[in-house]
Design a protein around this motif. Structure first.
Motif, PDB file in Angstrom:
ATOM      1  N   GLY A 138      15.874 -52.025  51.273  1.00 21.67           N
ATOM      2  CA  GLY A 138      15.230 -52.041  49.960  1.00 21.67           C
ATOM      3  C   GLY A 138      14.261 -53.208  49.823  1.00 21.67           C
ATOM      4  N   SER A 139      14.689 -54.387  50.259  1.00 16.50           N
ATOM      5  CA  SER A 139      13.793 -55.542  50.173  1.00 16.50           C
ATOM      6  C   SER A 139      12.600 -55.395  51.128  1.00 16.50           C
ATOM      7  N   ALA A 140      12.808 -54.748  52.294  1.00 11.63           N
ATOM      8  CA  ALA A 140      11.700 -54.500  53.216  1.00 11.63           C
ATOM      9  C   ALA A 140      10.706 -53.530  52.573  1.00 11.63           C
ATOM     10  N   LEU A 141      11.234 -52.496  51.926  1.00 13.49           N
ATOM     11  CA  LEU A 141      10.381 -51.532  51.265  1.00 13.49           C
ATOM     12  C   LEU A 141       9.632 -52.166  50.094  1.00 13.49           C
ATOM     13  N   LEU A 142      10.317 -52.996  49.331  1.00 15.55           N
ATOM     14  CA  LEU A 142       9.695 -53.694  48.210  1.00 15.55           C
ATOM     15  C   LEU A 142       8.605 -54.650  48.698  1.00 15.55           C
ATOM     16  N   SER A 143       8.877 -55.427  49.741  1.00 13.91           N
ATOM     17  CA  SER A 143       7.869 -56.353  50.268  1.00 13.91           C
ATOM     18  C   SER A 143       6.680 -55.592  50.869  1.00 13.91           C
ATOM     19  N   PHE A 144       6.944 -54.390  51.463  1.00 14.18           N
ATOM     20  CA  PHE A 144       5.861 -53.570  51.999  1.00 14.18           C
ATOM     21  C   PHE A 144       4.920 -53.140  50.881  1.00 14.18           C
ATOM     22  N   TYR A 145       5.465 -52.636  49.762  1.00 11.57           N
ATOM     23  CA  TYR A 145       4.615 -52.203  48.652  1.00 11.57           C
ATOM     24  C   TYR A 145       3.869 -53.364  48.000  1.00 11.57           C
ATOM     25  N   ILE A 146       4.501 -54.508  47.917  1.00 13.49           N
ATOM     26  CA  ILE A 146       3.829 -55.686  47.351  1.00 13.49           C
ATOM     27  C   ILE A 146       2.677 -56.118  48.256  1.00 13.49           C
ATOM     28  N   MET A 147       2.925 -56.153  49.557  1.00 13.18           N
ATOM     29  CA  MET A 147       1.864 -56.546  50.495  1.00 13.18           C
ATOM     30  C   MET A 147       0.737 -55.507  50.525  1.00 13.18           C
ATOM     31  N   GLN A 148       1.085 -54.225  50.378  1.00 11.87           N
ATOM     32  CA  GLN A 148       0.056 -53.181  50.332  1.00 11.87           C
ATOM     33  C   GLN A 148      -0.827 -53.365  49.098  1.00 11.87           C
ATOM     34  N   ALA A 149      -0.262 -53.709  47.955  1.00 13.48           N
ATOM     35  CA  ALA A 149      -1.033 -53.938  46.731  1.00 13.48           C
ATOM     36  C   ALA A 149      -1.925 -55.166  46.886  1.00 13.48           C
ATOM     37  N   ARG A 150      -1.405 -56.228  47.494  1.00 13.43           N
ATOM     38  CA  ARG A 150      -2.224 -57.420  47.724  1.00 13.43           C
ATOM     39  C   ARG A 150      -3.400 -57.109  48.655  1.00 13.43           C
ATOM     40  N   LEU A 151      -3.133 -56.302  49.689  1.00 11.68           N
ATOM     41  CA  LEU A 151      -4.184 -55.918  50.621  1.00 11.68           C
ATOM     42  C   LEU A 151      -5.268 -55.110  49.909  1.00 11.68           C
ATOM     43  N   GLU A 152      -4.873 -54.196  49.047  1.00 13.54           N
ATOM     44  CA  GLU A 152      -5.854 -53.411  48.303  1.00 13.54           C
ATOM     45  C   GLU A 152      -6.694 -54.288  47.375  1.00 13.54           C
ATOM     46  N   VAL A 153      -6.070 -55.278  46.742  1.00 11.74           N
ATOM     47  CA  VAL A 153      -6.814 -56.208  45.881  1.00 11.74           C
ATOM     48  C   VAL A 153      -7.808 -57.010  46.710  1.00 11.74           C
ATOM     49  N   ALA A 154      -7.386 -57.496  47.859  1.00  8.50           N
ATOM     50  CA  ALA A 154      -8.282 -58.277  48.716  1.00  8.50           C
ATOM     51  C   ALA A 154      -9.447 -57.422  49.221  1.00  8.50           C
ATOM     52  N   VAL A 155      -9.149 -56.177  49.604  1.00  2.67           N
ATOM     53  CA  VAL A 155     -10.206 -55.283  50.086  1.00  2.67           C
ATOM     54  C   VAL A 155     -11.191 -54.965  48.962  1.00  2.67           C
ATOM     55  N   SER A 156     -10.696 -54.740  47.750  1.00  3.29           N
ATOM     56  CA  SER A 156     -11.606 -54.445  46.637  1.00  3.29           C
ATOM     57  C   SER A 156     -12.470 -55.658  46.298  1.00  3.29           C
ATOM     58  N   LYS A 157     -11.907 -56.868  46.393  1.00  2.00           N
ATOM     59  CA  LYS A 157     -12.725 -58.075  46.166  1.00  2.00           C
ATOM     60  C   LYS A 157     -13.796 -58.211  47.241  1.00  2.00           C
ATOM     61  N   GLU A 158     -13.468 -57.919  48.476  1.00  2.00           N
ATOM     62  CA  GLU A 158     -14.446 -57.982  49.558  1.00  2.00           C
ATOM     63  C   GLU A 158     -15.544 -56.923  49.376  1.00  2.00           C
ATOM     64  N   ARG A 159     -15.150 -55.729  48.951  1.00  2.00           N
ATOM     65  CA  ARG A 159     -16.142 -54.678  48.694  1.00  2.00           C
ATOM     66  C   ARG A 159     -17.071 -55.074  47.550  1.00  2.00           C
ATOM     67  N   GLU A 160     -16.498 -55.699  46.518  1.00  2.00           N
ATOM     68  CA  GLU A 160     -17.317 -56.161  45.389  1.00  2.00           C
ATOM     69  C   GLU A 160     -18.301 -57.226  45.845  1.00  2.00           C
ATOM     70  N   ALA A 161     -17.840 -58.166  46.652  1.00  2.00           N
ATOM     71  CA  ALA A 161     -18.723 -59.221  47.162  1.00  2.00           C
ATOM     72  C   ALA A 161     -19.801 -58.619  48.067  1.00  2.00           C
ATOM     73  N   LEU A 162     -19.438 -57.642  48.879  1.00  2.00           N
ATOM     74  CA  LEU A 162     -20.395 -56.982  49.758  1.00  2.00           C
ATOM     75  C   LEU A 162     -21.442 -56.212  48.950  1.00  2.00           C
ATOM     76  N   ALA A 163     -21.012 -55.520  47.915  1.00  2.00           N
ATOM     77  CA  ALA A 163     -21.960 -54.785  47.064  1.00  2.00           C
ATOM     78  C   ALA A 163     -22.910 -55.753  46.360  1.00  2.00           C
ATOM     79  N   GLU A 164     -22.394 -56.877  45.886  1.00  2.00           N
ATOM     80  CA  GLU A 164     -23.235 -57.880  45.239  1.00  2.00           C
ATOM     81  C   GLU A 164     -24.255 -58.454  46.229  1.00  2.00           C
ATOM     82  N   ALA A 165     -23.806 -58.738  47.446  1.00  2.00           N
ATOM     83  CA  ALA A 165     -24.713 -59.270  48.472  1.00  2.00           C
ATOM     84  C   ALA A 165     -25.792 -58.237  48.831  1.00  2.00           C
TER      85      ALA A 165
END
Length: 163
Positions: free
Chosen positions: A16-43
């Motif tokens: 359960g904790s592995a599954l919970l940490s997986f979903y948390i890390m997946q959400a963080r990864l999506e946030v980081a990717v969206s910030k990078e896409r935003e910075a790339l679009a701005e550039a």
């Protein structure tokens, strides 16, 4: 059964904790990717706007250079003119005429032969305005009033020169 519960309970908690940490890390990864896409679009937007601005600057510089070159070209045209008074004396008639001669030049190269106009002058008329009104090579039509350059040549020998 209690022993089995004590063995499987830590496995369920770990899973359960592995599954919970997986979903948390997946959400963080999506946030980081969206910030990078935003910075790339701005550039990309900044890059496209700078390309457009530089193209406009190049076009404006070319137009300015073309306009200056054309103005300099037109500034090299000039009109030389000379005028003198001619008197025709006959038995009953004494007639005065203003003879205006003009020639178009490009730098020091004549583009035309002398063009001659003879205008009959009445007493009290303004000779300068009469000469300007009959001019063929109007320098205003060639290069504008700021480039106007008139050069008076010496009159023919034996003929009277007017102002």
């Amino acid at each position: 059964m209690a022993a089995m519960l004590w063995i499987l309970l830590p496995l369920f908690v770990a899973a359960g904790s592995a599954l919970l940490s997986f979903y948390i890390m997946q959400a963080r990864l999506e946030v980081a990717v969206s910030k990078e896409r935003e910075a790339l679009a701005e550039a990309n937007a900044m890059l496209k706007s700078s390309v457009i601005v530089s193209e406009e600057k190049v076009k404006a510089a070319e137009e300015t250079a073309t306009r200056r070159a054309f103005d300099q070209f037109l500034g090299d045209f000039r009109v030389e003119e000379r005028h003198y008074m001619r008197e025709n004396k006959s038995m009953f008639l004494n007639r005065k005429a203003l003879v205006l001669q003009e020639r178009l030049f490009f730098r020091n190269i004549p583009l035309s032969n002398w063009v001659e106009h003879e205008m009959v002058v009445e007493e009290g008329s303004d000779l300068r305005n009469l000469a300007k009104s009959c001019s063929i090579f109007s320098t205003r039509s060639l290069a504008g009033p700021d480039v106007r350059e008139e050069r008076m040549l010496a009159p023919r020998p034996g003929l009277e020169r007017t102002a």
